[in-house]
Design an enzyme around this catalytic site. Structure first.
Site, PDB file in Angstrom:
ATOM      1  N   GLU A  92       0.806  -1.206   0.000  1.00 51.86           N
ATOM      2  CA  GLU A  92       0.000   0.000   0.000  1.00 51.86           C
ATOM      3  C   GLU A  92       0.842   1.261   0.000  1.00 51.86           C
ATOM      4  O   GLU A  92       1.953   1.290   0.523  1.00 51.86           O
ATOM      5  CB  GLU A  92      -0.913  -0.008   1.227  1.00 51.86           C
ATOM      6  CG  GLU A  92      -1.940  -1.123   1.093  1.00 51.86           C
ATOM      7  CD  GLU A  92      -2.880  -1.223   2.268  1.00 51.86           C
ATOM      8  OE1 GLU A  92      -4.027  -1.601   2.043  1.00 51.86           O
ATOM      9  OE2 GLU A  92      -2.465  -0.929   3.391  1.00 51.86           O
ATOM     10  N   CYS A 105       3.252   8.120   1.907  1.00 53.22           N
ATOM     11  CA  CYS A 105       3.864   7.068   2.715  1.00 53.22           C
ATOM     12  C   CYS A 105       3.975   5.829   1.833  1.00 53.22           C
ATOM     13  O   CYS A 105       2.972   5.351   1.310  1.00 53.22           O
ATOM     14  CB  CYS A 105       2.956   6.809   3.924  1.00 53.22           C
ATOM     15  SG  CYS A 105       3.517   5.448   4.949  1.00 53.22           S
ATOM     16  N   CYS A 112       6.846  -8.143   6.267  1.00 50.89           N
ATOM     17  CA  CYS A 112       8.055  -7.701   6.975  1.00 50.89           C
ATOM     18  C   CYS A 112       8.506  -8.828   7.894  1.00 50.89           C
ATOM     19  O   CYS A 112       7.695  -9.480   8.541  1.00 50.89           O
ATOM     20  CB  CYS A 112       7.770  -6.446   7.789  1.00 50.89           C
ATOM     21  SG  CYS A 112       9.228  -5.823   8.670  1.00 50.89           S
ATOM     22  N   CYS A 116       7.207  -7.012  14.640  1.00 49.73           N
ATOM     23  CA  CYS A 116       6.917  -6.271  15.871  1.00 49.73           C
ATOM     24  C   CYS A 116       5.516  -6.645  16.357  1.00 49.73           C
ATOM     25  O   CYS A 116       4.603  -6.857  15.557  1.00 49.73           O
ATOM     26  CB  CYS A 116       6.999  -4.777  15.620  1.00 49.73           C
ATOM     27  SG  CYS A 116       8.634  -4.259  15.049  1.00 49.73           S
ATOM     28  N   CYS A 119       2.346  -4.603  15.114  1.00 47.55           N
ATOM     29  CA  CYS A 119       2.270  -4.201  13.702  1.00 47.55           C
ATOM     30  C   CYS A 119       1.580  -5.259  12.855  1.00 47.55           C
ATOM     31  O   CYS A 119       1.982  -6.426  12.845  1.00 47.55           O
ATOM     32  CB  CYS A 119       3.672  -3.947  13.166  1.00 47.55           C
ATOM     33  SG  CYS A 119       3.693  -3.551  11.411  1.00 47.55           S
ATOM     34  N   GLY A 183       6.954  -2.867   5.537  1.00 46.94           N
ATOM     35  CA  GLY A 183       8.319  -3.348   5.364  1.00 46.94           C
ATOM     36  C   GLY A 183       9.367  -2.548   6.103  1.00 46.94           C
ATOM     37  O   GLY A 183       9.127  -1.420   6.538  1.00 46.94           O
ATOM     38  N   GLU A 184      10.531  -3.173   6.269  1.00 44.70           N
ATOM     39  CA  GLU A 184      11.664  -2.527   6.923  1.00 44.70           C
ATOM     40  C   GLU A 184      12.629  -2.091   5.811  1.00 44.70           C
ATOM     41  O   GLU A 184      13.316  -2.935   5.207  1.00 44.70           O
ATOM     42  CB  GLU A 184      12.319  -3.523   7.895  1.00 44.70           C
ATOM     43  CG  GLU A 184      13.682  -3.122   8.412  1.00 44.70           C
ATOM     44  CD  GLU A 184      13.766  -1.690   8.949  1.00 44.70           C
ATOM     45  OE1 GLU A 184      12.932  -1.298   9.778  1.00 44.70           O
ATOM     46  OE2 GLU A 184      14.684  -0.961   8.516  1.00 44.70           O
ATOM     47  N   SER A 215      12.220   5.451   7.826  1.00 44.67           N
ATOM     48  CA  SER A 215      11.941   4.967   9.180  1.00 44.67           C
ATOM     49  C   SER A 215      12.460   3.539   9.322  1.00 44.67           C
ATOM     50  O   SER A 215      12.204   2.684   8.481  1.00 44.67           O
ATOM     51  CB  SER A 215      10.430   4.995   9.422  1.00 44.67           C
ATOM     52  OG  SER A 215      10.121   4.412  10.671  1.00 44.67           O
ATOM     53  N   SER A 237      12.271   3.733  15.090  1.00 47.78           N
ATOM     54  CA  SER A 237      11.138   3.221  15.862  1.00 47.78           C
ATOM     55  C   SER A 237      11.657   2.688  17.190  1.00 47.78           C
ATOM     56  O   SER A 237      12.213   1.596  17.251  1.00 47.78           O
ATOM     57  CB  SER A 237      10.450   2.104  15.068  1.00 47.78           C
ATOM     58  OG  SER A 237       9.886   2.657  13.904  1.00 47.78           O
ATOM     59  N   LEU A 238      11.476   3.465  18.231  1.00 43.76           N
ATOM     60  CA  LEU A 238      12.096   3.137  19.516  1.00 43.76           C
ATOM     61  C   LEU A 238      11.172   2.251  20.367  1.00 43.76           C
ATOM     62  O   LEU A 238      11.521   1.140  20.724  1.00 43.76           O
ATOM     63  CB  LEU A 238      12.431   4.455  20.235  1.00 43.76           C
ATOM     64  CG  LEU A 238      13.435   4.389  21.371  1.00 43.76           C
ATOM     65  CD1 LEU A 238      14.744   3.757  20.946  1.00 43.76           C
ATOM     66  CD2 LEU A 238      13.683   5.805  21.911  1.00 43.76           C
ATOM     67  N   HIS A 239      10.034   2.774  20.736  1.00 44.82           N
ATOM     68  CA  HIS A 239       8.942   2.019  21.359  1.00 44.82           C
ATOM     69  C   HIS A 239       9.180   1.493  22.775  1.00 44.82           C
ATOM     70  O   HIS A 239       8.248   0.994  23.407  1.00 44.82           O
ATOM     71  CB  HIS A 239       8.478   0.843  20.494  1.00 44.82           C
ATOM     72  CG  HIS A 239       8.145   1.221  19.088  1.00 44.82           C
ATOM     73  ND1 HIS A 239       7.398   2.335  18.764  1.00 44.82           N
ATOM     74  CD2 HIS A 239       8.469   0.651  17.898  1.00 44.82           C
ATOM     75  CE1 HIS A 239       7.275   2.422  17.456  1.00 44.82           C
ATOM     76  NE2 HIS A 239       7.918   1.427  16.904  1.00 44.82           N
ATOM     77  N   ASN A 314      -2.661   1.861  16.546  1.00 50.25           N
ATOM     78  CA  ASN A 314      -3.811   1.640  15.662  1.00 50.25           C
ATOM     79  C   ASN A 314      -4.172   0.160  15.685  1.00 50.25           C
ATOM     80  O   ASN A 314      -3.363  -0.672  15.286  1.00 50.25           O
ATOM     81  CB  ASN A 314      -3.469   2.070  14.229  1.00 50.25           C
ATOM     82  CG  ASN A 314      -3.299   3.564  14.140  1.00 50.25           C
ATOM     83  OD1 ASN A 314      -4.155   4.328  14.580  1.00 50.25           O
ATOM     84  ND2 ASN A 314      -2.183   4.000  13.598  1.00 50.25           N
ATOM     85  N   CYS A 357      -0.915   4.128  10.413  1.00 46.23           N
ATOM     86  CA  CYS A 357       0.318   3.363  10.657  1.00 46.23           C
ATOM     87  C   CYS A 357      -0.002   1.975  11.177  1.00 46.23           C
ATOM     88  O   CYS A 357      -0.790   1.829  12.103  1.00 46.23           O
ATOM     89  CB  CYS A 357       1.157   4.003  11.758  1.00 46.23           C
ATOM     90  SG  CYS A 357       1.768   5.592  11.364  1.00 46.23           S
TER      91      CYS A 357
HETATM   92  N1  SAH Z   1       9.655  -0.872   9.371  1.00 45.28           N
HETATM   93  C1  SAH Z   1       9.861   0.494   9.615  1.00 45.28           C
HETATM   94  C2  SAH Z   1       8.938   1.404   8.824  1.00 45.28           C
HETATM   95  C3  SAH Z   1       7.516   0.976   8.670  1.00 45.28           C
HETATM   96  S1  SAH Z   1       6.529   1.023  10.105  1.00 45.28           S
HETATM   97  C4  SAH Z   1       9.766   0.796  11.098  1.00 45.28           C
HETATM   98  O1  SAH Z   1       9.341  -0.047  11.844  1.00 45.28           O
HETATM   99  O2  SAH Z   1      10.171   1.909  11.468  1.00 45.28           O
HETATM  100  C5  SAH Z   1       6.236   2.758  10.355  1.00 45.28           C
HETATM  101  C6  SAH Z   1       5.891   3.144  11.771  1.00 45.28           C
HETATM  102  O3  SAH Z   1       4.594   2.666  12.140  1.00 45.28           O
HETATM  103  C7  SAH Z   1       6.858   2.571  12.779  1.00 45.28           C
HETATM  104  O4  SAH Z   1       7.255   3.532  13.725  1.00 45.28           O
HETATM  105  C8  SAH Z   1       6.027   1.504  13.427  1.00 45.28           C
HETATM  106  O5  SAH Z   1       6.504   1.170  14.679  1.00 45.28           O
HETATM  107  C9  SAH Z   1       4.669   2.104  13.434  1.00 45.28           C
HETATM  108  N2  SAH Z   1       3.588   1.146  13.634  1.00 45.28           N
HETATM  109  C10 SAH Z   1       3.547  -0.128  13.232  1.00 45.28           C
HETATM  110  N3  SAH Z   1       2.383  -0.701  13.604  1.00 45.28           N
HETATM  111  C11 SAH Z   1       1.666   0.246  14.251  1.00 45.28           C
HETATM  112  C12 SAH Z   1       0.365   0.274  14.842  1.00 45.28           C
HETATM  113  N4  SAH Z   1      -0.429  -0.791  14.811  1.00 45.28           N
HETATM  114  N5  SAH Z   1      -0.042   1.419  15.408  1.00 45.28           N
HETATM  115  C13 SAH Z   1       0.746   2.512  15.403  1.00 45.28           C
HETATM  116  N6  SAH Z   1       1.973   2.545  14.836  1.00 45.28           N
HETATM  117  C14 SAH Z   1       2.430   1.422  14.272  1.00 45.28           C
HETATM  118 FE1  SF4 Z   2       8.289  -4.386  10.202  1.00 48.45          FE
HETATM  119 FE2  SF4 Z   2       8.183  -1.798  10.922  1.00 48.45          FE
HETATM  120 FE3  SF4 Z   2       6.044  -3.416  11.207  1.00 48.45          FE
HETATM  121 FE4  SF4 Z   2       8.154  -3.736  12.797  1.00 48.45          FE
HETATM  122  S1  SF4 Z   2       6.813  -1.926  12.689  1.00 48.45           S
HETATM  123  S2  SF4 Z   2       7.005  -5.384  11.755  1.00 48.45           S
HETATM  124  S3  SF4 Z   2       9.813  -3.273  11.382  1.00 48.45           S
HETATM  125  S4  SF4 Z   2       6.982  -2.810   9.282  1.00 48.45           S
END
Ligand code: SAH
Ligand code: SF4
Length: 388
Positions: A92, A105, A112, A116, A119, A183-184, A215, A237-239, A314, A357
């Site tokens: 997408e 975006c 991926c 995570c 995600c 994707g990463e 990112s 993406s720290l989290h 989300n 996201c």
């Molecule tokens: N793989 C890369 C880029 C794609 S994800 C990364 O992880 O940075 C883009 C952003 O969306 C990242 O910061 C990710 O942590 C965040 N993200 C993923 N799933 C999410 C969700 N369900 N709700 C909010 N943010 C999310």
């Molecule tokens: Fe991959 Fe980014 Fe989603 Fe983590 S947040 S699974 S690195 S797309």
């Protein structure tokens, strides 16, 4: 021999191609402008390109972007394209218009492998890397289809078409690109790099490095490579503020723990186009959102110029975590702000069309299958739902 997809080629690669056809180097620049600035979909329409070159390219080269499966528009004008990248895979791209900018975006992989916890893309498993043409093709598609719809006037400068070397004055619809879709990006480095170069190229999209953001979940060696090869704005993406928690949320942390990641961020700043790193932090109820977590974060980033972008989680079907309450997010942000860290909370855009996201392609089936990713099982056919 299969045809070359011209969208796969950045400036130097186009030069190689025209040289191999016995043509002068400036023809590469002409091609680049036709393809990326004008959105030409075939060689025939490139009217001022020498007939000899057009004939040589005929049948040998195509301009092929991912096919649009569906396009949906949310009430807030966020627009999402679901794109086919082969029989089994869909990715997408999301267009987010705002008053002072319009951001696209884009995705870099189908699925991926990082997986995570929060995600939906990660939950689908990894299918394959996108090609350069599939990555830059998302921008090509979005920019030119929006232009054709007359979203905004496009004015060409006087130098366009002439080989004066002076940059042409032209307006784009898309002002910012973020590699924050599926994707990463740093796990697909070799295809992402030429795509970034095309996005920055004045004869293609001419984005400034500050308006192009990659990112990453924290691929340390590739962060260093990017600093050398093509420094663009970096979001990490720290989290989580400590390794124990981050290991569980972002499994890549077990390979590249926080100490190494923070050191890579510091090194990146030496060549970064912005003088700060953006840290993304998804707000998960009762998981990473306490005052104690905020205090730990402040300590973690001490002395590292950065901004925080808090992302309310989300939800997606099957998620095992919940979004923090608006009040908790506000308090968390206030703690970081009080420590002198610029902190914003991301507005949730496009959630009515599952374009927020982490929701991307949230409507496709789990790709991991019962055997799971560990066994290397490949994606199976993905039934696609068209968002309302
Ligand atoms: N793989 C890369 C880029 C794609 S994800 C990364 O992880 O940075 C883009 C952003 O969306 C990242 O910061 C990710 O942590 C965040 N993200 C993923 N799933 C999410 C969700 N369900 N709700 C909010 N943010 C999310
Ligand atoms: Fe991959 Fe980014 Fe989603 Fe983590 S947040 S699974 S690195 S797309």
């Amino acid at each position: 021999m299969s045809a070359i997809n011209l969208l796969d080629l950045d400036g130097p690669a186009l030069e190689e191609l025209v040289a191999s056809l016995g043509e002068r180097p400036y023809r590469a620049r002409q091609l680049k402008r036709w393809i990326h600035r004008h959105g030409a979909g075939d060689v025939d329409s490139m009217t001022d390109l020498a007939r000899s070159l057009r004939q040589k390219l005929q049948g040998r080269a195509v301009i092929s972007a991912p096919a649009i499966i569906s396009e949906s528009v949310a009430p807030d004008a966020t627009r999402k394209w679901l794109l086919s990248v082969g029989a089994k895979d869909a990715v997408e791209a999301v267009y987010i218009p705002e008053l002072d900018r319009a951001t696209l975006c884009i995705s870099t992989q189908a699925g991926c492998a990082v997986n995570c916890v929060f995600c939906s893309t990660g939950k689908q498993g990894f299918s394959r890397n996108l090609t350069t043409g599939e990555i830059v093709g998302q921008l090509w598609l979005a920019e030119h289809s929006l232009r054709r719809r007359g979203q905004q006037q496009w004015t060409e400068g006087p130098s366009d078409g002439a080989q004066t070397g002076a940059p042409a004055r032209f307006e784009r619809i898309i002002s910012n690109v973020v590699l924050m879709g599926m994707g990463e990006p740093l796990q697909n480095y070799d295809a992402v790099l030429p795509a970034l170069r095309l996005m920055l190229d004045d004869d293609a999209y001419g984005l400034s490095r500050r308006r192009l953001t990659l990112s990453t979940a924290g691929m340390v060696p590739q962060i260093d490579r990017l600093a050398q090869d093509c420094p663009v704005a970096l979001a990490v993406s720290l989290h989580a503020p400590d390794d124990a928690l981050r290991d569980t949320l972002v499994p890549l942390n077990r390979k590249y723990p926080l100490r190494e990641l923070m050191a890579a961020c510091r090194r990146y700043l030496r060549s970064a186009p912005r003088d700060f790193i953006t840290f993304e932090y998804v707000m998960l109820d009762g998981v990473n959102d306490s005052d104690q977590h905020a205090r730990q974060l402040v300590r973690l980033v001490d002395g590292l110029p950065c901004k925080f972008n808090l992302i309310p989680f989300n939800p997606f079907p099957g998620a095992t975590v919940r979004r923090s309450s608006p009040q908790r997010i506000q308090e968390f942000a206030a703690r970081l702000t009080a420590a002198g860290i610029v902190t914003t909370t991301r507005k949730t855009r496009g959630d009515q069309i599952d374009a927020a996201c982490g929701q991307l392609a949230g409507a496709v089936d789990d790709r991991t299958g019962s055997a799971g990713r560990a066994s290397g099982s490949r994606a199976r056919a993905v039934p696609l739902r068209v968002a309302p």
